[in-house]
Design a protein around this motif. Structure first.
Motif, PDB file in Angstrom:
ATOM      1  N   GLU A  76      11.914 -13.043  -8.311  1.00 19.58           N
ATOM      2  CA  GLU A  76      11.874 -14.316  -7.604  1.00 19.58           C
ATOM      3  C   GLU A  76      10.532 -14.969  -7.862  1.00 19.58           C
ATOM      4  OE1 GLU A  76      12.696 -13.500  -3.487  1.00 19.58           O
ATOM      5  OE2 GLU A  76      10.743 -12.594  -3.141  1.00 19.58           O
ATOM      6  N   GLU A  78       7.682 -17.381  -6.263  1.00 15.15           N
ATOM      7  CA  GLU A  78       7.114 -17.946  -5.047  1.00 15.15           C
ATOM      8  C   GLU A  78       6.308 -19.172  -5.466  1.00 15.15           C
ATOM      9  OE1 GLU A  78       3.846 -16.810  -1.629  1.00 15.15           O
ATOM     10  OE2 GLU A  78       4.646 -15.229  -2.897  1.00 15.15           O
ATOM     11  N   GLN A  87       6.492 -24.642   0.200  1.00 20.01           N
ATOM     12  CA  GLN A  87       6.398 -23.211  -0.088  1.00 20.01           C
ATOM     13  C   GLN A  87       7.821 -22.676  -0.127  1.00 20.01           C
ATOM     14  OE1 GLN A  87       4.057 -20.838   2.551  1.00 20.01           O
ATOM     15  NE2 GLN A  87       4.333 -19.001   1.349  1.00 20.01           N
ATOM     16  N   LYS A  89      10.455 -19.305  -1.925  1.00 19.76           N
ATOM     17  CA  LYS A  89      10.718 -18.146  -2.787  1.00 19.76           C
ATOM     18  C   LYS A  89      12.117 -18.352  -3.348  1.00 19.76           C
ATOM     19  CE  LYS A  89       7.864 -14.367  -1.255  1.00 19.76           C
ATOM     20  NZ  LYS A  89       7.838 -12.997  -0.745  1.00 19.76           N
ATOM     21  N   SER A 116       5.265 -14.750  -9.695  1.00 25.08           N
ATOM     22  CA  SER A 116       6.546 -14.083  -9.924  1.00 25.08           C
ATOM     23  C   SER A 116       6.488 -12.716  -9.259  1.00 25.08           C
ATOM     24  CB  SER A 116       6.848 -13.950 -11.417  1.00 25.08           C
ATOM     25  OG  SER A 116       5.950 -13.073 -12.030  1.00 25.08           O
ATOM     26  N   HIS A 117       7.497 -12.430  -8.462  1.00 23.49           N
ATOM     27  CA  HIS A 117       7.632 -11.124  -7.817  1.00 23.49           C
ATOM     28  C   HIS A 117       8.738 -10.386  -8.569  1.00 23.49           C
ATOM     29  CE1 HIS A 117       5.174 -12.003  -4.230  1.00 23.49           C
ATOM     30  NE2 HIS A 117       5.593 -13.241  -4.414  1.00 23.49           N
TER      31      HIS A 117
END
Length: 135
Positions: A76, A78, A87, A89, A116-117
């Motif tokens: 995901e 952010e 803001q 995600k 990037s997560h």
């Protein structure tokens, strides 16, 4: 009476052995994950600056040992606007060859931080980029 006591002690010993075997396999699995090469996440934007309303392609290319990771558990992006405001995600799906892409347009000018997560193969990576959006 002695037979029952021996049977109970034998059963307890067998349960202890079984539990020890289970914990060893969990330890082995954790050691395997720790010994694996780390995942590498290359976060790219098709431009460092964009105009309001212009499409921006955000891409995370995920690899391990030089091979693409096509089945990440979670990817995901952010997106945060500097100084408050937007803001979000946004979950991203795999496109091809270990690449996870998002096409996005920004409605307000400003500097945006994109993180990037990525969670894959028991590991997590969070590279970051900045994007300047102008009027």
């Amino acid at each position: 009476m002695k037979k029952k006591r021996y049977a109970l002690i034998s059963a307890m010993i067998m349960v202890a052995i079984a539990l020890a075997a289970c914990s060893d396999s969990k330890a082995d699995k954790n050691e395997e994950l720790m010994m694996m090469d780390p995942i590498l996440v290359e976060l790219t934007l098709n431009a460092e600056t964009a105009a309001v309303g212009e499409k921006v392609i955000i891409q995370a290319k995920v690899t391990q040992s030089g091979e693409p990771v096509e089945d990440a558990n979670l990817v995901e992006f952010e997106i945060t606007r500097e100084g408050g405001g937007m803001q979000a995600k946004v979950p991203v799906k795999h496109s091809q060859g270990g690449s996870y892409e998002l096409e996005k347009t920004f409605k307000e000018p400003g500097t945006y931080r994109i993180v990037s997560h990525v969670t894959a193969l028991g590991q997590h990576s969070m590279p970051m980029k900045e994007l300047k959006v102008t009027e």
